[in-house]
Design a protein around this motif. Structure first.
Motif, PDB file in Angstrom:
ATOM      1  N   LYS A   1       0.834  -1.208   0.000  1.00 16.07           N
ATOM      2  CA  LYS A   1       0.000   0.000   0.000  1.00 16.07           C
ATOM      3  C   LYS A   1       0.865   1.254   0.000  1.00 16.07           C
ATOM      4  O   LYS A   1       0.534   2.243  -0.663  1.00 16.07           O
ATOM      5  N   ALA A   2       1.984   1.235   0.727  1.00 10.18           N
ATOM      6  CA  ALA A   2       2.856   2.409   0.752  1.00 10.18           C
ATOM      7  C   ALA A   2       3.404   2.709  -0.640  1.00 10.18           C
ATOM      8  O   ALA A   2       3.428   3.866  -1.069  1.00 10.18           O
ATOM      9  N   GLU A   3       3.846   1.676  -1.348  1.00  7.55           N
ATOM     10  CA  GLU A   3       4.357   1.877  -2.705  1.00  7.55           C
ATOM     11  C   GLU A   3       3.251   2.349  -3.641  1.00  7.55           C
ATOM     12  O   GLU A   3       3.479   3.192  -4.517  1.00  7.55           O
ATOM     13  N   GLU A   4       2.054   1.844  -3.427  1.00  6.37           N
ATOM     14  CA  GLU A   4       0.919   2.261  -4.257  1.00  6.37           C
ATOM     15  C   GLU A   4       0.605   3.737  -4.043  1.00  6.37           C
ATOM     16  O   GLU A   4       0.370   4.483  -5.006  1.00  6.37           O
ATOM     17  N   ILE A   5       0.597   4.181  -2.777  1.00  4.52           N
ATOM     18  CA  ILE A   5       0.317   5.592  -2.484  1.00  4.52           C
ATOM     19  C   ILE A   5       1.440   6.488  -2.989  1.00  4.52           C
ATOM     20  O   ILE A   5       1.201   7.578  -3.530  1.00  4.52           O
ATOM     21  N   PHE A   6       2.682   6.032  -2.857  1.00  4.97           N
ATOM     22  CA  PHE A   6       3.825   6.795  -3.360  1.00  4.97           C
ATOM     23  C   PHE A   6       3.674   7.041  -4.851  1.00  4.97           C
ATOM     24  O   PHE A   6       3.856   8.165  -5.347  1.00  4.97           O
ATOM     25  N   ASN A   7       3.325   6.007  -5.589  1.00  2.00           N
ATOM     26  CA  ASN A   7       3.166   6.155  -7.039  1.00  2.00           C
ATOM     27  C   ASN A   7       1.948   7.006  -7.388  1.00  2.00           C
ATOM     28  O   ASN A   7       1.961   7.758  -8.367  1.00  2.00           O
ATOM     29  N   LYS A   8       0.896   6.896  -6.575  1.00  2.00           N
ATOM     30  CA  LYS A   8      -0.293   7.702  -6.837  1.00  2.00           C
ATOM     31  C   LYS A   8       0.008   9.182  -6.662  1.00  2.00           C
ATOM     32  O   LYS A   8      -0.485  10.027  -7.429  1.00  2.00           O
ATOM     33  N   MET A   9       0.823   9.520  -5.679  1.00  2.00           N
ATOM     34  CA  MET A   9       1.216  10.914  -5.482  1.00  2.00           C
ATOM     35  C   MET A   9       1.951  11.436  -6.713  1.00  2.00           C
ATOM     36  O   MET A   9       1.762  12.578  -7.138  1.00  2.00           O
ATOM     37  N   LYS A  10       2.784  10.586  -7.297  1.00  2.00           N
ATOM     38  CA  LYS A  10       3.494  10.983  -8.513  1.00  2.00           C
ATOM     39  C   LYS A  10       2.519  11.165  -9.673  1.00  2.00           C
ATOM     40  O   LYS A  10       2.597  12.134 -10.425  1.00  2.00           O
ATOM     41  N   ASP A  11       1.560  10.253  -9.796  1.00  5.51           N
ATOM     42  CA  ASP A  11       0.580  10.335 -10.879  1.00  5.51           C
ATOM     43  C   ASP A  11      -0.290  11.582 -10.760  1.00  5.51           C
ATOM     44  O   ASP A  11      -0.747  12.135 -11.767  1.00  5.51           O
ATOM     45  N   LEU A  12      -0.516  12.024  -9.504  1.00  4.07           N
ATOM     46  CA  LEU A  12      -1.330  13.217  -9.284  1.00  4.07           C
ATOM     47  C   LEU A  12      -0.543  14.506  -9.500  1.00  4.07           C
ATOM     48  O   LEU A  12      -1.097  15.602  -9.383  1.00  4.07           O
ATOM     49  N   GLY A  13       0.737  14.370  -9.807  1.00  4.34           N
ATOM     50  CA  GLY A  13       1.537  15.543 -10.117  1.00  4.34           C
ATOM     51  C   GLY A  13       2.271  16.144  -8.944  1.00  4.34           C
ATOM     52  O   GLY A  13       2.892  17.209  -9.077  1.00  4.34           O
ATOM     53  N   PHE A  14       2.230  15.481  -7.785  1.00  8.30           N
ATOM     54  CA  PHE A  14       2.977  15.988  -6.639  1.00  8.30           C
ATOM     55  C   PHE A  14       4.458  15.669  -6.822  1.00  8.30           C
ATOM     56  O   PHE A  14       4.813  14.563  -7.223  1.00  8.30           O
ATOM     57  N   SER A  15       5.295  16.615  -6.501  1.00  8.71           N
ATOM     58  CA  SER A  15       6.734  16.378  -6.627  1.00  8.71           C
ATOM     59  C   SER A  15       7.175  15.397  -5.544  1.00  8.71           C
ATOM     60  O   SER A  15       6.632  15.365  -4.449  1.00  8.71           O
ATOM     61  N   VAL A  16       8.195  14.609  -5.874  1.00 10.43           N
ATOM     62  CA  VAL A  16       8.728  13.656  -4.900  1.00 10.43           C
ATOM     63  C   VAL A  16       9.489  14.442  -3.834  1.00 10.43           C
ATOM     64  O   VAL A  16      10.411  15.177  -4.144  1.00 10.43           O
ATOM     65  N   SER A  17       9.078  14.289  -2.591  1.00  9.76           N
ATOM     66  CA  SER A  17       9.678  15.052  -1.498  1.00  9.76           C
ATOM     67  C   SER A  17      10.617  14.180  -0.683  1.00  9.76           C
ATOM     68  O   SER A  17      10.523  12.950  -0.693  1.00  9.76           O
TER      69      SER A  17
END
Length: 641
Positions: free
Chosen positions: A293-309
């Motif tokens: 789930k953590a990896e899924e949410i991490f990738n979803k944040m990227k798909d939504l256009g959030f920069s990797v922090s």
């Protein structure tokens, strides 16, 4: 940009053959490296032929290696450029890579591999409410965790505590009439208390609400905090902003589980569905050790256009440090590729990883690079260093650093007491523990007293620990947290009768018994040799309470059954751990297979079970698999084939 995938580690025939042809696998060497890369690699202390590289001159693609020695490799010392950016000093990868991407690089560097497959991940479980959909799961969970969390706390700007409240929290006791009313509310619902509060015309502004929410969180009363949030929204007592929605997501994840939190996010207005909400969910995935789930949410944040922090990367580093160290290299390479500068937390994680692998030289190199990047190790990093120096039996280095941490005047740094006391105890320094306690005794805070009890317990000074405990009760009411501290001392010293008396005393005082107290009780009985009794107590506790035991509690019982070669009870505890929603880990299988080994019985189907749970075996597990393989051939059996 890289994507983190939870693809099965057994997805290819080559990976399946790793388990059955361990002794025949070749070791791959690097080829066609540029001059700059070769120059950097020559500085390594281990020859290149001992490594498992898969590199190309103009681009680097992380790929799995078939070298058995690399299965549980620890990432190399973090490299930092002059401007503080990451260099991935890990030019190899063990097992299946979780980052499917290619990075163009002109320069690479690497340092020596110093791994130790005999070391397993350390687990620092958080006290987690049940995730079974019971919204009242943690209403009684005011028992605070006194362990050091492995996971970085969620950045909580949604806890909009005013500056005055923050200052009170730092320098004195924070009080809130609203919070007190909520905590004292009878039954499972606080709605009547809140309705009465409004009917009496009492003030209910954002400042008062934030302070009450802060106190409820501090007391781990997440269920009541969630009810407060829901009541505020339903009664339209507060105009919700993004940080309020993020707070709700955090509470739902803690009380009702990650799935319910994710469903709630879909109901949040799009204008308020920002990065902080997903960061909050990601942190809860990490707290609950849910890699998929953590990896899924991490990738979803990227798909939504959030920069990797750096926050998101640190969360994954915390998670992989506990459960899958071979993926740490992937995160470091991602950070380098995205030009993300490491934070002090990043260095702290990597130092701890090196320390766990007993690579003290590599650990010190990270510290030097940290300083070169303009970041001085804080007290938490120094404490991690001391612990690993002690574990490596480098007493002089540990003591020197402790004296540096202590400084010239302890009275100026009162919060240092709780850090120094256990560390001096780990060194066996009775006089230093007594000296520091004498300095802080008259003005000790609750955490200082707990640290002193822990320190005296480590030194087997039970009388001194009891003395601190009794002093503490003159100032504070007996709680499950304070009782559990002394229970651990009794458990370590196999003082079962004293432990039983303390448990009765806690019950008579109305202490709320939760997961950390269960853990202390279980270890008390296990140390006394009464494993079945410990098993029965834990089983009854889980039936009577919706709260979830911590991982180490189950593991303590499982290890004892395994030592006996009791396969039946080992399998029973293993099943209960899975039923409690603990994701399967290599450590669980390692202990379970030890039960079969000690019983001299084959473990039929164990490979398939590990495959189903996506467990990729390290060297220890591979060796155990050979021993418990019911179809393994020996020289005698081959004569008859």
């Amino acid at each position: 940009m890289a994507e983190i995938s939870s693809t099965s580690l057994y997805s290819s025939s080559r990976q399946r053959r790793v388990l059955t042809r361990v002794q025949q696998l070749p070791s791959f060497t690097a080829s066609r490296l540029r001059y700059q890369t070769m120059w950097a690699l020559r500085r390594a202390s281990i020859p290149l032929r001992n490594r498992g590289f898969n590199l190309r001159a103009s681009c680097v693609k992380l790929a799995r290696t078939t070298s058995v020695e690399q299965h549980s490799a620890i990432p190399e010392s973090l490299g930092v450029t002059n401007d503080g950016n990451l260099l991935p000093n890990v030019c190899y990868h063990s097992g299946f890579t979780s980052l499917n991407f290619t990075v163009s690089r002109r320069e690479l560097s690497s340092s020596s591999i110093n791994e130790n497959d005999d070391l397993e991940d350390g687990f620092s479980e958080l006290e987690e409410p049940s995730a079974d959909g019971n919204e009242n799961a943690s209403l009684s969970s005011s028992e605070e965790s006194d362990s050091d969390s492995d996971s970085e706390d969620v950045d909580e700007p949604f806890n909009e505590i005013n500056e005055q409240a923050q200052n009170k929290g730092r320098h004195g006791r924070v009080e809130s009439e609203l919070a007190q009313e909520i905590m004292n509310a009878p039954g499972l619902s606080i709605y009547l208390v809140l309705d009465k509060w409004v009917d009496e015309g009492k003030e209910l502004n954002r400042q008062e609400i934030s302070l009450a929410m802060f106190i409820l969180r501090q007391c781990k009363m997440y269920g009541r905090a969630l009810q407060l949030s829901e009541w505020l929204e339903s009664k339209k007592q507060l105009d919700f902003i993004e940080r309020d929605y993020a707070s709700r997501v955090d509470l739902i994840a803690k009380v009702r589980g990650l799935q319910k939190a994710e469903v709630y996010i879909e109901s949040v207005p799009k204008s308020s569905r920002g990065e902080i909400i997903y960061r909050t969910l990601l942190a809860n995935c990490v707290n609950q050790n849910d890699i998929k789930k953590a990896e899924e949410i991490f990738n979803k944040m990227k798909d939504l256009g959030f920069s990797v922090s750096v926050f998101a990367c640190n969360q994954l580093l915390y998670l992989y440090k506990r459960q899958d160290k071979k993926k740490i290299a992937d995160v470091l390479l991602l950070m380098e590729n995205e030009n993300i500068k490491p934070s002090p937390r990043t260095y702290e994680i990597l130092i701890d990883v090196k320390g766990q692998s007993r690579d003290i030289d590599g650990m010190d190199q990270i510290v030097e690079r940290m300083k070169a990047g303009g970041i001085e190790p804080d007290i938490h990093v120094q404490a991690v260093l001391v612990r690993h120096y002690i574990a490596a039996e480098l007493q002089d280095k540990a003591e020197t650093l402790l004296k540096e941490m202590e400084g010239e005047d302890l009275n100026q740094n009162r919060w240092m007491y709780r850090i120094l006391l256990p560390l001096y105890a780990n060194l066996g320094k009775v006089d230093d523990v007594r000296r520091i306690w004498k300095v802080c005794e008259t003005k000790a805070r609750l955490q200082d007293c707990l640290a002193a009890i822990e320190a005296w317990g480590k030194l087997n000074k039970v009388d001194e620990a009891e003395e601190v405990f009794e002093q503490m009760l003159k100032r504070w009411k007996l709680s499950s947290k304070t009782g559990s501290a002394l229970l651990k001392v009794y458990a370590d010293n196999k003082m079962l009768m004293k432990g039983k008396d303390l448990i009765r005393r806690m019950a008579d005082s109305g202490c709320r018994i939760g997961p950390w107290t269960w853990d202390a009780i279980v270890k008390l009985y296990v140390q006394a040799g009464e494993v079945e009794k410990a098993d029965l107590i834990l089983h009854k506790a889980t039936q009577q309470s919706p709260m979830k035991p911590i991982f180490s509690t189950y593991l303590t019982i499982l290890e004892q059954y395994a030592k006996r070669g009791d396969v039946h009870n080992s399998e029973k505890i293993f099943l209960r751990m899975k039923q409690a929603d603990f994701s399967s880990r290599g450590k669980m299988y390692q202990v379970l297979m030890q039960a079969y080994i000690n019983a001299k019985l084959p473990a039929y189907g164990i490979r398939d079970r590990m495959k189903a749970d996506n467990i990729f075996p390290n060297r220890n597990l591979l060796n155990q698999l050979v021993l418990v393989d019911g179809f393994r051939k020996n020289p005698i059996s081959e004569l008859f084939d």
